[in-house]
Design a protein around this motif. Structure first.
Motif, mmCIF file in Angstrom:
data_model
loop_
_atom_site.group_PDB
_atom_site.id
_atom_site.type_symbol
_atom_site.label_atom_id
_atom_site.label_comp_id
_atom_site.label_asym_id
_atom_site.label_seq_id
_atom_site.Cartn_x
_atom_site.Cartn_y
_atom_site.Cartn_z
ATOM 1 N N SER A 1 1.407 0.255 -9.523
ATOM 2 C CA SER A 1 1.320 -0.640 -9.583
ATOM 3 C C SER A 1 -0.521 0.591 -9.451
ATOM 4 C CB SER A 1 0.874 -1.072 -7.624
ATOM 5 O OG SER A 1 0.473 0.776 -6.891
ATOM 6 N N ALA A 2 -1.342 0.652 -9.293
ATOM 7 C CA ALA A 2 -3.442 0.987 -9.592
ATOM 8 C C ALA A 2 -3.138 2.087 -8.273
ATOM 9 C CB ALA A 2 -4.316 -0.189 -9.156
ATOM 10 N N SER A 3 -2.127 1.456 -7.503
ATOM 11 C CA SER A 3 -2.441 2.992 -6.548
ATOM 12 C C SER A 3 -1.120 3.752 -6.606
ATOM 13 C CB SER A 3 -1.863 2.111 -4.863
ATOM 14 O OG SER A 3 -1.037 1.659 -4.910
ATOM 15 N N VAL A 4 -0.545 3.709 -7.196
ATOM 16 C CA VAL A 4 0.422 4.829 -7.702
ATOM 17 C C VAL A 4 -0.360 5.737 -8.680
ATOM 18 C CG1 VAL A 4 2.333 5.053 -8.435
ATOM 19 C CG2 VAL A 4 2.415 3.492 -6.691
ATOM 20 N N LYS A 5 -0.141 5.238 -9.493
ATOM 21 C CA LYS A 5 -0.949 5.730 -10.448
ATOM 22 C C LYS A 5 -2.430 6.547 -10.256
ATOM 23 C CE LYS A 5 -0.952 2.084 -13.327
ATOM 24 N NZ LYS A 5 -1.799 1.225 -14.090
ATOM 25 N N THR A 6 -3.663 5.751 -9.095
ATOM 26 C CA THR A 6 -4.341 6.852 -8.253
ATOM 27 C C THR A 6 -3.375 7.894 -8.421
ATOM 28 O OG1 THR A 6 -5.886 4.670 -8.574
ATOM 29 C CG2 THR A 6 -6.100 6.694 -7.293
ATOM 30 N N PHE A 7 -2.923 7.720 -7.385
ATOM 31 C CA PHE A 7 -2.289 9.025 -6.566
ATOM 32 C C PHE A 7 -1.803 10.085 -7.096
ATOM 33 C CE2 PHE A 7 1.710 11.391 -5.092
ATOM 34 C CZ PHE A 7 0.914 11.772 -3.913
ATOM 35 N N SER B 1 4.015 9.141 -10.581
ATOM 36 C CA SER B 1 2.716 8.558 -11.482
ATOM 37 C C SER B 1 1.936 9.308 -11.829
ATOM 38 C CB SER B 1 2.309 8.923 -9.542
ATOM 39 O OG SER B 1 2.627 11.097 -8.784
ATOM 40 N N THR C 1 -5.118 11.722 -8.610
ATOM 41 C CA THR C 1 -6.003 12.726 -7.688
ATOM 42 C C THR C 1 -6.260 13.991 -7.342
ATOM 43 O OG1 THR C 1 -6.098 9.995 -6.627
ATOM 44 C CG2 THR C 1 -7.104 11.509 -5.322
ATOM 45 N N PRO D 1 0.641 -1.401 -0.036
ATOM 46 C CA PRO D 1 0.144 -0.071 -0.264
ATOM 47 C C PRO D 1 0.946 1.395 0.047
ATOM 48 C CG PRO D 1 -0.230 -1.131 1.950
ATOM 49 C CD PRO D 1 0.818 -2.084 1.139
ATOM 50 N N PRO D 2 0.395 2.220 -0.838
ATOM 51 C CA PRO D 2 1.208 3.381 -0.596
ATOM 52 C C PRO D 2 2.103 4.062 0.669
ATOM 53 C CG PRO D 2 -0.504 3.990 -1.646
ATOM 54 C CD PRO D 2 -1.115 2.835 -1.086
#
Length: 326
Positions: free
Chosen positions: A147-153, A229, A156, A90-91
């Motif tokens: 990862s998807a969480s990094v790209k989401t950051f 990101s 956002t 997780p981030p």
């Protein structure tokens, strides 16, 4: 008359980035109707965020008359580790690990410079190649997806402001507090002005220099995280030659290559100015091959302005000393 002319020259040199920025706004605004829009200015700041973050760290180094040519390699190594080894984390865990990795990279530079007494230019030039080589080994010389969480950051926005700008603002505020309100900040300026005098005044020069390179390392890693990101992948050219616009941003903002003068607010302005150039060139559909030439001209202007500003200040200082009564 000579003194007045010198002061006018110094005033022009000190405000050269602002003059250049105004000219760019007028030129690009005239050539493209989309350039002078709030959305585009937010986009400029968003795209400049990673350069500004790294340039803030570089400002600390330049203030002690040092240099760090390895920030681009630090960016790439941090991004490669994030994409290859920390993809499933997780981030809240992965991002601090990346920052610590940047700190370690900076600490290696700091150790070689302070303990082995190798010149900063040679040290960071060497770690530039070593760091990029290690990153290429980790990535297998392939593009590393995040990862998807990094790209989401990276995609956002909070209160309508992209997350990259929030990170950049946090780094800026911390840097301002450190340089303006702490003893450590005053020691940095003292060492940049005269390291021997600073040592005689009881400042632990080696410890401050060590800390400064560690700060630059952390900023490079955070800048790499922010940039990664936004682009979603790290290719073999990720962070390549980023040290040049980073140094140019700091110098354009008034930080001297000779140490002891400057600040992070000016550095941020320099980073935004450089990104404004790139954005404007895209808006007017300029030939992509022109981009490196334009950036090279900006770097030349930054170095020339700094050298001229330093020479004028020295002349004014000598004149002031001569006219003071005994």
């Amino acid at each position: 008359m000579t003194g007045l002319r010198g002061k006018i020259t110094l005033l022009v040199l000190q405000n050269a980035p602002l003059i250049l920025f105004a000219v760019l706004i007028i030129v690009f605004g005239t050539m493209s109707g989309r350039f002078l829009t709030p959305v585009n200015f937010i986009n400029i700041i968003n795209q400049a965020s990673h350069i500004a973050i790294i340039a803030i760290g570089m400002t600390f180094v330049l203030l002690i008359a040092g240099i760090d040519l390895s920030v681009g390699a630090n960016m790439y190594l941090s991004a490669a580790v994030l994409g290859v080894f920390l993809a499933g984390m997780p981030p809240l865990i992965a991002f601090p690990v990346v920052a610590v990795l940047g700190l370690a990279f900076g600490a290696v530079n700091a150790f070689i410079i302070t303990q082995l007494r190798v010149a900063a230019f040679i040290t960071t030039l060497s770690t530039l190649f070593v760091g990029r080589g290690i990153a290429l080994y980790f990535s297998g010389n392939k593009m590393v997806p995040f990862s998807a969480s990094v790209k989401t950051f990276g995609r956002t926005a909070y209160l309508g402001i992209p997350s990259a700008i929030w990170v950049f603002a946090a780094v800026l505020i911390i840097a301002l507090i450190v340089l303006k309100l702490t003893t450590f900040g005053r020691q940095i300026y003292a060492i940049g002005a005269d390291p021997e005098a600073a040592a005689k005044a009881g400042i632990n020069v080696k410890r401050v220099v060590f800390a400064v390179y560690c700060i630059c390392g952390v900023c490079a890693a955070v800048g790499g995280l922010v940039s990664g990101s936004q682009v979603a992948v790290a290719s073999s050219t990720f962070g390549f030659q980023k040290e040049f616009p980073v140094i140019a941003a700091a110098v354009l903002g008034g930080t001297s290559l000779f140490g002891g003068r400057g600040g992070v607010l000016g550095t941020v302005f320099g980073a935004v100015l450089i990104q404004t150039v790139e954005n404007g060139l895209v808006m007017i559909n300029a030939n992509p091959y022109v981009y490196p030439l334009v950036i090279s001209v900006i770097i030349f202007i930054a170095v020339f302005t700094d050298s001229s500003r330093t020479a004028v200040l020295e002349r004014l200082e000598r004149r002031k000393i001569r006219i003071e009564p005994e």
